[in-house]
Design a protein around this motif. Structure first.
Motif, mmCIF file in Angstrom:
data_model
loop_
_atom_site.group_PDB
_atom_site.id
_atom_site.type_symbol
_atom_site.label_atom_id
_atom_site.label_comp_id
_atom_site.label_asym_id
_atom_site.label_seq_id
_atom_site.Cartn_x
_atom_site.Cartn_y
_atom_site.Cartn_z
ATOM 1 N N SER A 79 0.830 -1.214 0.000
ATOM 2 C CA SER A 79 0.000 0.000 0.000
ATOM 3 C C SER A 79 0.860 1.257 0.000
ATOM 4 C CB SER A 79 -0.925 0.011 1.215
ATOM 5 O OG SER A 79 -1.820 -1.059 1.153
ATOM 6 N N ALA A 80 1.973 1.207 0.718
ATOM 7 C CA ALA A 80 2.877 2.363 0.725
ATOM 8 C C ALA A 80 3.442 2.613 -0.667
ATOM 9 C CB ALA A 80 4.009 2.135 1.719
ATOM 10 N N VAL A 81 3.772 1.553 -1.391
ATOM 11 C CA VAL A 81 4.289 1.699 -2.755
ATOM 12 C C VAL A 81 3.218 2.314 -3.666
ATOM 13 C CG1 VAL A 81 5.067 0.409 -4.789
ATOM 14 C CG2 VAL A 81 6.008 -0.122 -2.536
ATOM 15 N N PHE A 82 1.987 1.833 -3.559
ATOM 16 C CA PHE A 82 0.897 2.392 -4.361
ATOM 17 C C PHE A 82 0.651 3.860 -4.010
ATOM 18 C CE2 PHE A 82 -0.381 -2.015 -5.300
ATOM 19 C CZ PHE A 82 -0.677 -1.892 -6.655
ATOM 20 N N THR A 83 0.750 4.210 -2.731
ATOM 21 C CA THR A 83 0.539 5.594 -2.307
ATOM 22 C C THR A 83 1.639 6.509 -2.833
ATOM 23 O OG1 THR A 83 -0.583 4.810 -0.324
ATOM 24 C CG2 THR A 83 0.182 7.090 -0.310
ATOM 25 N N VAL A 84 2.879 6.054 -2.802
ATOM 26 C CA VAL A 84 3.989 6.843 -3.353
ATOM 27 C C VAL A 84 3.804 7.027 -4.852
ATOM 28 C CG1 VAL A 84 6.475 6.801 -3.826
ATOM 29 C CG2 VAL A 84 5.637 6.292 -1.543
ATOM 30 N N ALA A 85 3.387 5.982 -5.540
ATOM 31 C CA ALA A 85 3.144 6.086 -6.983
ATOM 32 C C ALA A 85 2.052 7.126 -7.270
ATOM 33 C CB ALA A 85 2.758 4.735 -7.562
ATOM 34 N N ALA A 86 0.979 7.107 -6.477
ATOM 35 C CA ALA A 86 -0.094 8.088 -6.659
ATOM 36 C C ALA A 86 0.414 9.501 -6.398
ATOM 37 C CB ALA A 86 -1.258 7.764 -5.728
ATOM 38 N N TYR A 87 1.228 9.669 -5.368
ATOM 39 C CA TYR A 87 1.800 10.982 -5.062
ATOM 40 C C TYR A 87 2.653 11.488 -6.228
ATOM 41 C CZ TYR A 87 4.947 14.453 -3.182
ATOM 42 O OH TYR A 87 5.685 15.593 -3.010
ATOM 43 N N LEU A 88 3.490 10.627 -6.758
ATOM 44 C CA LEU A 88 4.358 11.036 -7.861
ATOM 45 C C LEU A 88 3.543 11.387 -9.108
ATOM 46 C CD1 LEU A 88 7.250 8.457 -7.431
ATOM 47 C CD2 LEU A 88 7.272 10.896 -6.844
ATOM 48 N N LEU A 89 2.478 10.645 -9.366
ATOM 49 C CA LEU A 89 1.626 10.946 -10.514
ATOM 50 C C LEU A 89 0.919 12.289 -10.343
ATOM 51 C CD1 LEU A 89 0.159 7.407 -11.109
ATOM 52 C CD2 LEU A 89 1.488 8.728 -12.771
ATOM 53 N N ILE A 90 0.399 12.549 -9.160
ATOM 54 C CA ILE A 90 -0.282 13.831 -8.912
ATOM 55 C C ILE A 90 0.714 14.980 -8.966
ATOM 56 C CG2 ILE A 90 -1.501 15.176 -7.144
ATOM 57 C CD1 ILE A 90 -3.280 13.191 -8.600
ATOM 58 N N ASN A 91 1.892 14.771 -8.424
ATOM 59 C CA ASN A 91 2.928 15.801 -8.467
ATOM 60 C C ASN A 91 3.288 16.128 -9.917
ATOM 61 O OD1 ASN A 91 4.633 17.605 -7.239
ATOM 62 N ND2 ASN A 91 6.293 16.131 -6.980
ATOM 63 N N ARG A 92 3.436 15.101 -10.739
ATOM 64 C CA ARG A 92 3.734 15.303 -12.166
ATOM 65 C C ARG A 92 2.614 16.077 -12.845
ATOM 66 N NH1 ARG A 92 4.562 10.396 -16.508
ATOM 67 N NH2 ARG A 92 4.342 11.680 -18.346
ATOM 68 N N ASP A 93 1.355 15.739 -12.509
ATOM 69 C CA ASP A 93 0.216 16.424 -13.111
ATOM 70 C C ASP A 93 0.164 17.888 -12.679
ATOM 71 O OD1 ASP A 93 -2.301 16.286 -14.655
ATOM 72 O OD2 ASP A 93 -3.195 16.783 -12.700
ATOM 73 N N GLU A 94 0.452 18.151 -11.414
ATOM 74 C CA GLU A 94 0.443 19.538 -10.940
ATOM 75 C C GLU A 94 1.526 20.373 -11.627
ATOM 76 O OE1 GLU A 94 -1.750 21.152 -9.048
ATOM 77 O OE2 GLU A 94 -2.917 19.313 -9.096
ATOM 78 N N LYS A 95 2.688 19.779 -11.844
ATOM 79 C CA LYS A 95 3.747 20.494 -12.557
ATOM 80 C C LYS A 95 3.328 20.787 -13.991
ATOM 81 C CE LYS A 95 7.658 18.830 -9.879
ATOM 82 N NZ LYS A 95 8.859 17.989 -9.881
ATOM 83 N N ALA A 96 2.662 19.834 -14.632
ATOM 84 C CA ALA A 96 2.186 20.047 -16.002
ATOM 85 C C ALA A 96 1.123 21.140 -16.039
ATOM 86 C CB ALA A 96 1.635 18.743 -16.563
ATOM 87 N N ARG A 97 0.247 21.165 -15.042
ATOM 88 C CA ARG A 97 -0.774 22.217 -14.986
ATOM 89 C C ARG A 97 -0.147 23.594 -14.788
ATOM 90 N NH1 ARG A 97 -6.090 20.825 -13.947
ATOM 91 N NH2 ARG A 97 -6.430 18.596 -13.967
ATOM 92 N N LYS A 98 0.850 23.638 -13.922
ATOM 93 C CA LYS A 98 1.530 24.906 -13.678
ATOM 94 C C LYS A 98 2.232 25.387 -14.938
ATOM 95 C CE LYS A 98 4.578 27.094 -10.356
ATOM 96 N NZ LYS A 98 5.416 26.895 -9.181
ATOM 97 N N ALA A 99 2.872 24.452 -15.652
ATOM 98 C CA ALA A 99 3.541 24.811 -16.900
ATOM 99 C C ALA A 99 2.533 25.271 -17.948
ATOM 100 C CB ALA A 99 4.352 23.616 -17.425
ATOM 101 N N ALA A 100 1.370 24.656 -17.982
ATOM 102 C CA ALA A 100 0.340 25.060 -18.952
ATOM 103 C C ALA A 100 -0.190 26.451 -18.629
ATOM 104 C CB ALA A 100 -0.799 24.050 -18.953
ATOM 105 N N ARG A 101 -0.298 26.762 -17.328
ATOM 106 C CA ARG A 101 -0.777 28.096 -16.938
ATOM 107 C C ARG A 101 0.220 29.176 -17.329
ATOM 108 N NH1 ARG A 101 -2.633 25.755 -11.921
ATOM 109 N NH2 ARG A 101 -0.642 26.311 -11.028
ATOM 110 N N THR A 102 1.507 28.871 -17.183
ATOM 111 C CA THR A 102 2.523 29.875 -17.468
ATOM 112 C C THR A 102 2.967 29.851 -18.925
ATOM 113 O OG1 THR A 102 4.269 28.363 -16.780
ATOM 114 C CG2 THR A 102 3.393 29.846 -15.096
ATOM 115 N N GLY A 103 2.433 28.910 -19.699
ATOM 116 C CA GLY A 103 2.764 28.874 -21.110
ATOM 117 C C GLY A 103 3.972 28.021 -21.450
ATOM 118 N N GLY A 104 4.532 27.314 -20.464
ATOM 119 C CA GLY A 104 5.690 26.463 -20.703
ATOM 120 C C GLY A 104 5.293 25.098 -21.200
#
Length: 106
Positions: A79-104
């Motif tokens: 479960s800890a491995v699955f939770t870390v994977a989910a965290y990394l996926l959400i973190n990646r998505d948030e970075k992509a959203r931030k880049a899309a907002r700033t035009g990067g």
């Protein structure tokens, strides 16, 4: 400046990006593959533990411990491995959203 007011600090641009809503000109989809995978990664351990009939047995025993117990204990690190994977996926998505907002780029 009156003594009862604290000096204002310059706003942190990274924090402002988290608080300010996305501009109307850059639509970002609410549901992305990363978010779907993160949700599934969080759902797998829950379903595995709620499906009791799949592990409601005594054999095979490991070191004298019935299957019922060691199977549940095995899910703690899994479960800890699955939770870390989910965290990394959400973190990646948030970075992509931030880049899309700033035009990067992603």
């Amino acid at each position: 400046m009156p003594s009862d007011q604290a000096p204002t600090e310059a706003p942190d641009p990274d924090r402002i990006a988290d608080v300010v809503p996305e501009p109307a000109g850059t639509p970002v989809p609410a549901v992305t593959p990363e978010r779907v995978l993160a949700g599934l990664a969080l759902l797998v351990p829950i379903v595995a533990m709620l499906w009791v009939s799949s592990y409601d047995k005594t054999a095979p025993a490991v070191a004298g411990m019935p299957f019922f117990y060691w199977y549940q204990l095995l899910w703690v690190p899994v479960s800890a491995v699955f939770t870390v994977a989910a965290y990394l996926l959400i973190n990646r998505d948030e970075k992509a959203r931030k880049a899309a907002r700033t035009g990067g780029a992603r």
